[in-house]
Design an enzyme around this catalytic site. Structure first.
Site, PDB file in Angstrom:
ATOM      1  N   ASP A   1       0.871  -1.166   0.000  1.00 31.24           N
ATOM      2  CA  ASP A   1       0.000   0.000   0.000  1.00 31.24           C
ATOM      3  C   ASP A   1       0.917   1.227   0.000  1.00 31.24           C
ATOM      4  O   ASP A   1       2.115   1.144   0.286  1.00 31.24           O
ATOM      5  CB  ASP A   1      -0.947  -0.008   1.214  1.00 31.24           C
TER       6      ASP A   1
HETATM    7  C1  GLC Z   1      -4.169   4.430  -0.385  1.00 26.40           C
HETATM    8  C2  GLC Z   1      -5.059   3.322   0.110  1.00 26.40           C
HETATM    9  C3  GLC Z   1      -5.214   2.214  -0.876  1.00 26.40           C
HETATM   10  C4  GLC Z   1      -5.137   2.767  -2.278  1.00 26.40           C
HETATM   11  C5  GLC Z   1      -3.714   3.261  -2.478  1.00 26.40           C
HETATM   12  C6  GLC Z   1      -3.533   3.906  -3.849  1.00 26.40           C
HETATM   13  O1  GLC Z   1      -3.413   4.939   0.676  1.00 26.40           O
HETATM   14  O2  GLC Z   1      -4.766   2.754   1.376  1.00 26.40           O
HETATM   15  O3  GLC Z   1      -6.459   1.552  -0.602  1.00 26.40           O
HETATM   16  O4  GLC Z   1      -5.460   1.775  -3.223  1.00 26.40           O
HETATM   17  O5  GLC Z   1      -3.310   4.160  -1.470  1.00 26.40           O
HETATM   18  O6  GLC Z   1      -4.304   5.053  -3.958  1.00 26.40           O
END
Ligand code: GLC
Length: 744
Positions: free
Chosen positions: A286
């Site tokens: 993430d």
């Molecule tokens: C964010 C979220 C995740 C998302 C990623 C890309 O922080 O936690 O769910 O897909 O970053 O945007």
């Protein structure tokens, strides 16, 4: 002689065809190996690196990597997120084609609930209990996103969540593993369609792996501390369902799980996901979570973070730059084997081949197709369909609903009555036209004939001014019926939106109270991405519709329900508490040694001394404009051996005057087991349409899989013993009950 020649030619044709077909199908692994052999270590590491475009960061910017297009040209980037639209993805793909090996980029995007047409937030769609509608929603989102150059959506979010203080409860499917698993399957199928390589398919991404929905205190990004038994029983099943549905990718999570950050968690990513479950896709971190292991205190620096993450099975690095900066040195220092890097690169290149990007890197970037596909009429209709199915009728005393279309006047009051953009909720994209969004007021206006509409905002969402109360009271007093559109700030759910207080904000309940004092028939619409607390309204408003954030077609869907064009059938996918103090509160709890019964007076109250132990509205709750009677429960045997099944049948009759759908729910309880089993668990449901006075027979089948659970050694087992089976309209509205015994 001639026939011999013909047979010979036919055999040659078969051999050639076999080569072409099977050779073609098996050529991806061979192509990957061939390409891998040509790649330098730096180019391999580049494939493991994902950067965000500079438009909109969906996380904290912690790296300064200079010009990302140049990095792409140098072969240092394998994927870009937050760049969409044919015009823009083409620019980045052209840069990738200037790299030495011309390896195409993957474009990833959070297409969570729609792309150009925004659909209801996922928790709302979960309330439909309608897998076809949920799959269709994901299918439309994928079709639009793929037409705009997106290859990969960071969805479905399949985190089980029992704590509505956590803002991301809005992104998932609620509290139940069985319902959550079915929804995970529907969403993966919707996003991936007929399979990768089809131009309307995008890679799904099961996230956040795992445990994220159980952050302590509902506080965003907090630690998660849970037994492995609970992990396997409650939080893993939807991920396994997503994998079984073919999810191409997984995303790990920000949280630590029992002291080990998910991003660096070998048990989760290698032992379970890639080992026991045999996952062949790839895992992306993430946003920045690799580097955040430093903050966790799990590693001392970026070098160690990269080492831990890649060795634990995290294949791609979203936005922390840890891999690009450190992996070459880690290999040189023999802290990371190039074999481990090769495995990660293989997984990523395989998906790029499956998407057809090597044969044509621009195949998703067709401007004419983008224009043709976005905002199609049938897609708008699909949005309206799933939106109305997501609405939950919480109360309807004195049959206030449905409203007549021939009223003299309707007063529409509240801060949500005329909003548009807000109806999209969070995790929606800045695509499409705000004028395409139908407000509550517009939806009602389009459906009433000569009825006069009166409007007053009454109050703001969060402001405490009562200046608008008088006008609201006045028009309510003049009208035949009042519709109040109230709710939470639209961006108070989603990421980084945990709330310690989940009440309907500010003075909205005071406004509702003032309008109730007029004595007029009243319908309250409540909009939010989470369960809220609204006890006064729940006790005193005669009719309440929970309308979540329903997206572009919110106003039409709400009007469809208000005027009875559609008889609401939504059921809550998550428990609504009476107070934050009750949280976590969920339906599938253990009975305990002193079971909580509100009706038993004792000096040892097995609950709070200041509040009931029951929720405000239970998991599975949802009313209809008609009524349903459950009768004639039959089971074909009272004793079942492990390899046998039991067939359960019962009748449902529509005993009211409106045609309507009922979600008949089927729960089981094992009365005695070690370790304990919950007082009930959802094991099946059927959504059935019934005309007035119509009766249908519903059948559920019990097999040993529905009776199995994890023992203390985390082995999936069944235990002989007595079971209670329950059928009902909600987890707290059981209509029929019987029991049976599983025998050895
Ligand atoms: C964010 C979220 C995740 C998302 C990623 C890309 O922080 O936690 O769910 O897909 O970053 O945007």
């Amino acid at each position: 002689m001639k026939s011999v020649k013909l047979i010979f030619l036919f055999c040659l044709f078969c051999i050639f065809s076999f080569q072409v077909v099977f050779g073609q199908r098996n050529s991806i692994p061979e192509k990957v190996e061939k390409l891998l052999k040509k790649m330098t270590l730096a180019e391999k590491i580049g494939q493991l690196n994902q950067y965000s475009g500079n438009w909109e960061a969906t996380g904290p910017i912690t790296t300064n990597v200079g010009n990302k297009l140049d990095a792409v040209k140098r072969g240092e980037v394998g994927s870009i997120l937050n760049i969409y639209g044919v015009e823009h993805t083409t620019v980045f793909q052209q840069a990738a084609m200037q790299s030495r090996l011309k390896i195409p980029l993957l474009f990833g995007q959070d297409v969570i609930h729609g792309f150009s047409i925004t659909f209801p937030v996922p928790l709302a769609e979960a309330a439909s209990w309608d897998m076809k509608a949920i799959e269709k929603s994901a299918r439309v989102a994928a079709t639009e996103a793929a037409a705009s150059g997106v290859h990969w959506t960071f969805a479905p979010m399949v985190d089980i969540a029992r704590d509505p203080r956590w803002g991301r409860v809005m992104e998932g499917a609620g509290e139940d593993p069985y319902l959550g698993s079915l929804i995970a399957t529907a969403r993966v199928h919707g996003f991936q369609g007929m399979g990768l390589g089809n131009l309307d398919a995008v890679m799904a991404c099961a996230k956040h792996f795992t445990g994220y929905g159980d952050v302590i205190g509902g506080r965003e990004y907090n630690s998660v501390d849970m037994s492995l038994h609970t992990l396997w029983e409650v939080y893993l099943p939807p991920f396994k369902a997503a994998l079984d549905a073919g999810a191409a990718t997984f995303m790990n999570s920000f949280n630590d799980l029992n002291g080990v950050p998910a991003t660096g968690n070998k048990y989760l990513q290698r032992d379970i996901l890639k080992g026991k479950w045999g996952f062949k896709g790839f895992v992306v971190s993430d946003w920045g979570s690799i580097g955040e292991m430093i903050n966790h205190g799990y590693v001392k620096d970026s070098y160690e973070a990269a080492q831990v993450a890649i060795n634990a099975g995290n294949d791609m690095d979203m936005e922390s730059d840890s891999y690009l900066k450190n992996l070459a040195k880690l290999v040189a220092d023999k802290k990371v084997s190039e074999r481990v890097i090769d495995e990660a690169v293989r997984r990523i290149l395989t998906k790029k081949y499956e998407l057809g990007l090597f044969s044509d890197p621009y195949r998703y970037s067709d401007a004419d197709r983008e224009k043709r596909i976005l905002n199609r009429k049938e897609h708008v209709e699909a949005a309206r369909d799933v939106a109305k199915k997501s609405i939950v009728l919480l109360k309807n005393e004195h049959q206030v609903l449905p409203l007549s279309k021939n009223l003299n006047s309707i007063a529409i009051i509240g801060p949500m009555a005329k909003v548009k953009q807000e109806l999209k909720g969070t995790w929606s994209l800045n695509v499409g036209n705000v004028n395409d969004i139908v407000s509550v007021y517009e939806g009602i206006q389009q459906q009433v004939g000569k009825t006069k509409l009166l409007y007053a905002k009454g109050c703001d969402v969060t402001d405490t001014s009562r200046a608008g109360f008088a006008e609201a009271y006045k028009i309510a007093s003049q009208a035949d019926v009042v519709v109040m559109a109230m709710g939470e700030q639209f961006d108070w759910t989603g990421e980084a939106k945990s709330r310690s207080n989940i009440h309907l904000p500010a003075i909205q309940e005071d406004l509702i109270k003032a309008v109730i004092a007029t004595g007029k028939p009243l319908v309250v619409l409540l909009m939010a991405g989470r369960p809220m607390v609204f006890n006064y309204t729940a006790d005193h408003a005669p009719a309440i519709l929970y309308t979540w954030w329903l997206g572009n077609q919110a106003g039409n869907a709400i009007a469809d329900v208000l005027f009875g064009n559609y008889n609401p059938a939504g059921k809550l996918p998550i428990t609504f508490p009476r107070s934050e103090g009750q949280i976590p509160i969920y339906y599938n709890y253990f009975n305990t040694g002193r079971p909580a019964h509100d009706d038993v007076q004792t000096n040892y109250p097995p609950s709070y001394i200041d509040l009931s132990n029951t929720p405000r509205f239970a998991f599975g709750h949802g009313l209809s404009y008609t009524t349903f009677n459950y009768t004639n429960l039959q089971i074909n045997k009272k004793n079942m051996k492990k390899k046998e099944t039991i067939t359960v049948t019962f009748n449902i009759t529509n005993t009211g005057k409106y045609a309507g759908e009922e979600v008949a729910q089927f729960y089981l309880r094992q009365m005695v087991a070690q370790p304990l089993r919950p007082v009930k668990e959802l094991k099946g449901f059927e959504k059935v349409m019934l005309e007035p006075n119509e009766t249908k027979t519903i059948t559920f089948t019990i097999n040993s899989d529905k009776l199995s659970f994890y023992n203390e050694q985390l082995e999936k087992i069944t235990q002989a013993g007595e079971f209670s089976l329950m059928v009902g309209s909600a987890s707290d509205d059981i209509r029929l009950q019987d029991n049976f015994t599983l025998v050895d």
